[in-house]
Write an enzyme that holds these catalytic residues in place. Sequence first.
Site, PDB file in Angstrom:
ATOM      1  N   GLU A  95      33.119  38.020 -15.458  1.00  0.00           N
ATOM      2  CA  GLU A  95      31.859  37.106 -16.158  1.00  0.00           C
ATOM      3  C   GLU A  95      31.989  35.568 -15.926  1.00  0.00           C
ATOM      4  O   GLU A  95      32.879  34.979 -15.523  1.00  0.00           O
ATOM      5  CB  GLU A  95      32.078  37.222 -17.691  1.00  0.00           C
ATOM      6  CG  GLU A  95      31.940  38.800 -18.156  1.00  0.00           C
ATOM      7  CD  GLU A  95      32.118  39.110 -19.447  1.00  0.00           C
ATOM      8  OE1 GLU A  95      31.523  39.725 -20.088  1.00  0.00           O
ATOM      9  OE2 GLU A  95      32.723  37.860 -20.379  1.00  0.00           O
ATOM     10  N   CYS A 108      30.489  27.824 -16.157  1.00  0.00           N
ATOM     11  CA  CYS A 108      31.943  28.299 -16.125  1.00  0.00           C
ATOM     12  C   CYS A 108      32.107  29.551 -15.664  1.00  0.00           C
ATOM     13  O   CYS A 108      31.475  30.376 -15.945  1.00  0.00           O
ATOM     14  CB  CYS A 108      31.764  28.577 -18.009  1.00  0.00           C
ATOM     15  SG  CYS A 108      33.641  29.054 -18.434  1.00  0.00           S
ATOM     16  N   CYS A 115      43.707  38.974 -16.325  1.00  0.00           N
ATOM     17  CA  CYS A 115      44.287  37.660 -16.530  1.00  0.00           C
ATOM     18  C   CYS A 115      45.770  38.263 -16.811  1.00  0.00           C
ATOM     19  O   CYS A 115      45.985  39.355 -17.606  1.00  0.00           O
ATOM     20  CB  CYS A 115      44.049  36.640 -17.513  1.00  0.00           C
ATOM     21  SG  CYS A 115      45.011  35.206 -17.469  1.00  0.00           S
ATOM     22  N   CYS A 119      47.627  35.070 -23.282  1.00  0.00           N
ATOM     23  CA  CYS A 119      47.553  34.012 -24.417  1.00  0.00           C
ATOM     24  C   CYS A 119      47.006  34.870 -25.405  1.00  0.00           C
ATOM     25  O   CYS A 119      46.080  35.737 -25.342  1.00  0.00           O
ATOM     26  CB  CYS A 119      46.528  32.865 -23.951  1.00  0.00           C
ATOM     27  SG  CYS A 119      47.312  31.856 -22.752  1.00  0.00           S
ATOM     28  N   CYS A 122      43.110  34.662 -26.701  1.00  0.00           N
ATOM     29  CA  CYS A 122      41.905  34.796 -25.695  1.00  0.00           C
ATOM     30  C   CYS A 122      41.819  36.264 -25.319  1.00  0.00           C
ATOM     31  O   CYS A 122      42.645  36.923 -25.114  1.00  0.00           O
ATOM     32  CB  CYS A 122      42.503  33.762 -24.342  1.00  0.00           C
ATOM     33  SG  CYS A 122      41.302  34.181 -23.037  1.00  0.00           S
ATOM     34  N   GLY A 166      40.912  34.534 -16.098  1.00  0.00           N
ATOM     35  CA  GLY A 166      41.983  34.169 -15.286  1.00  0.00           C
ATOM     36  C   GLY A 166      42.481  32.650 -15.290  1.00  0.00           C
ATOM     37  O   GLY A 166      42.039  31.857 -15.860  1.00  0.00           O
ATOM     38  N   GLU A 167      43.656  32.535 -14.586  1.00  0.00           N
ATOM     39  CA  GLU A 167      44.229  31.405 -14.431  1.00  0.00           C
ATOM     40  C   GLU A 167      44.025  30.729 -13.066  1.00  0.00           C
ATOM     41  O   GLU A 167      44.596  31.542 -12.118  1.00  0.00           O
ATOM     42  CB  GLU A 167      45.944  31.282 -14.640  1.00  0.00           C
ATOM     43  CG  GLU A 167      46.750  30.337 -14.153  1.00  0.00           C
ATOM     44  CD  GLU A 167      46.223  28.925 -14.710  1.00  0.00           C
ATOM     45  OE1 GLU A 167      45.986  28.153 -13.951  1.00  0.00           O
ATOM     46  OE2 GLU A 167      46.124  28.878 -16.013  1.00  0.00           O
ATOM     47  N   SER A 198      40.877  23.996 -15.099  1.00  0.00           N
ATOM     48  CA  SER A 198      41.456  24.186 -16.200  1.00  0.00           C
ATOM     49  C   SER A 198      42.826  25.034 -16.172  1.00  0.00           C
ATOM     50  O   SER A 198      42.350  26.340 -15.841  1.00  0.00           O
ATOM     51  CB  SER A 198      40.357  24.750 -17.427  1.00  0.00           C
ATOM     52  OG  SER A 198      41.255  24.737 -18.778  1.00  0.00           O
ATOM     53  N   SER A 221      45.202  23.159 -20.732  1.00  0.00           N
ATOM     54  CA  SER A 221      45.018  24.132 -22.273  1.00  0.00           C
ATOM     55  C   SER A 221      46.303  24.042 -22.805  1.00  0.00           C
ATOM     56  O   SER A 221      47.317  24.592 -22.735  1.00  0.00           O
ATOM     57  CB  SER A 221      44.736  25.492 -21.766  1.00  0.00           C
ATOM     58  OG  SER A 221      43.229  25.468 -21.357  1.00  0.00           O
ATOM     59  N   ASN A 298      37.115  30.324 -31.342  1.00  0.00           N
ATOM     60  CA  ASN A 298      36.007  31.472 -31.398  1.00  0.00           C
ATOM     61  C   ASN A 298      36.802  32.994 -31.718  1.00  0.00           C
ATOM     62  O   ASN A 298      37.370  33.399 -30.754  1.00  0.00           O
ATOM     63  CB  ASN A 298      35.381  31.663 -30.141  1.00  0.00           C
ATOM     64  CG  ASN A 298      34.664  30.259 -30.017  1.00  0.00           C
ATOM     65  OD1 ASN A 298      33.778  29.786 -30.713  1.00  0.00           O
ATOM     66  ND2 ASN A 298      34.990  29.647 -28.770  1.00  0.00           N
ATOM     67  N   CYS A 341      34.413  29.960 -25.704  1.00  0.00           N
ATOM     68  CA  CYS A 341      35.573  29.919 -24.976  1.00  0.00           C
ATOM     69  C   CYS A 341      36.775  30.903 -25.643  1.00  0.00           C
ATOM     70  O   CYS A 341      36.681  30.951 -26.955  1.00  0.00           O
ATOM     71  CB  CYS A 341      36.386  28.441 -25.331  1.00  0.00           C
ATOM     72  SG  CYS A 341      37.807  28.063 -24.669  1.00  0.00           S
TER      73      CYS A 341
END
Length: 355
Positions: A95, A108, A115, A119, A122, A166-167, A198, A221, A298, A341
């Site tokens: 996405e 974005c 991922c 976390c 998320c 993802g990172e 990020s 982050s 969120n 986010c």
Amino acid sequence: MLKLAKKNIRQLSKDELEQYFVEMGEKKFRAKQVYEWLWTRQARSFEDMTNLSKELRTKLSEQFTLPALGEDVTQFSHDGTVKSRFRTVDGHFVEGVLIPTDERKTACVSSQIGCSLSCKFCATGYMERKRNLEFDEIFDEVVLLNEQSEKAYGRKLTNIVFMGMGEPLLNYKNVLKAIEMISSPEGLGMSPRRITVSTAGVAKMIRQLGDDKVRFKLALSLHAANDAKRHEIMPINDTNNIKSLIEALNYFYKQTGNEITFEYILFKDFNDSLQDADELVKIYRQVPADLVNIIEYNPIDLAAFEKPDEDKTMQFMQYLEKHRVNVRLRRSRGKDIDAACGQLANKEVEPDVET
């Protein structure tokens, strides 16, 4: 006899394309034409390359692939945010989000399918990491979001943030190569200063960014200002604690002078006290950071976190301001379509009809 898989033509450099055309008895300038189609004109197929002969286009399609990312589902938020689910040629989904304001049109983008960092707040962190995105797939994300921006708002993208799925620093080479093509005059020609990567905090790779003298901005982050709390919500803190990240960020800044931002999501009764704010101030003073972004949480179905009320948020912000922290509250955009986010998760949705 085993048939070898065809190579993705976008993985070839301009020099490699030239060598290919010379070896097949074609003029060297054909390489320049094809390279322009791939990156400057963003061709989606060999058939798009209309200044090549049909015979040459057929030869290219027989020997190479051109695996362009495709739009699968697009949703439109009441606030103007546009979320797209893209399909890869091997059937995966990823996405990307277009976030418009009066001053900016920001893309974005994602760097991985799923991922591996898990976390706790998320939605993507609850997904399995399928694979890294190739650099040309990341480039395609930006191209498609740029087309959406031009269509919906009559304006090209002004900024790009690697804050999607993802990172980015665990897909280091592809992310840097994608940014190289996005910022190249032969690609999209966007200034690296308008691109922010990020990271959840991979100290070794933050240092590598410094060694590579990258020109884009970096966001960390953080989301908790002590190791105990950060460990609880971000398992990556086990191997990348706050001290190691502070040292890596200082090294990055020394090598590049690039802008650094801290991202901090407020969670009700977890990291929103004045003591938490004081610990954040202390971290801020140890790094030449330009900004602390306070982010509205969120909610997602898989986590029990809540966002604090407005008064608590303002108290937290005021404490930071009182202690000379450059702080900004980032309001959520696209919550009604799970585009905000931490909400990207490839949910099954019906396509919207733009009105």
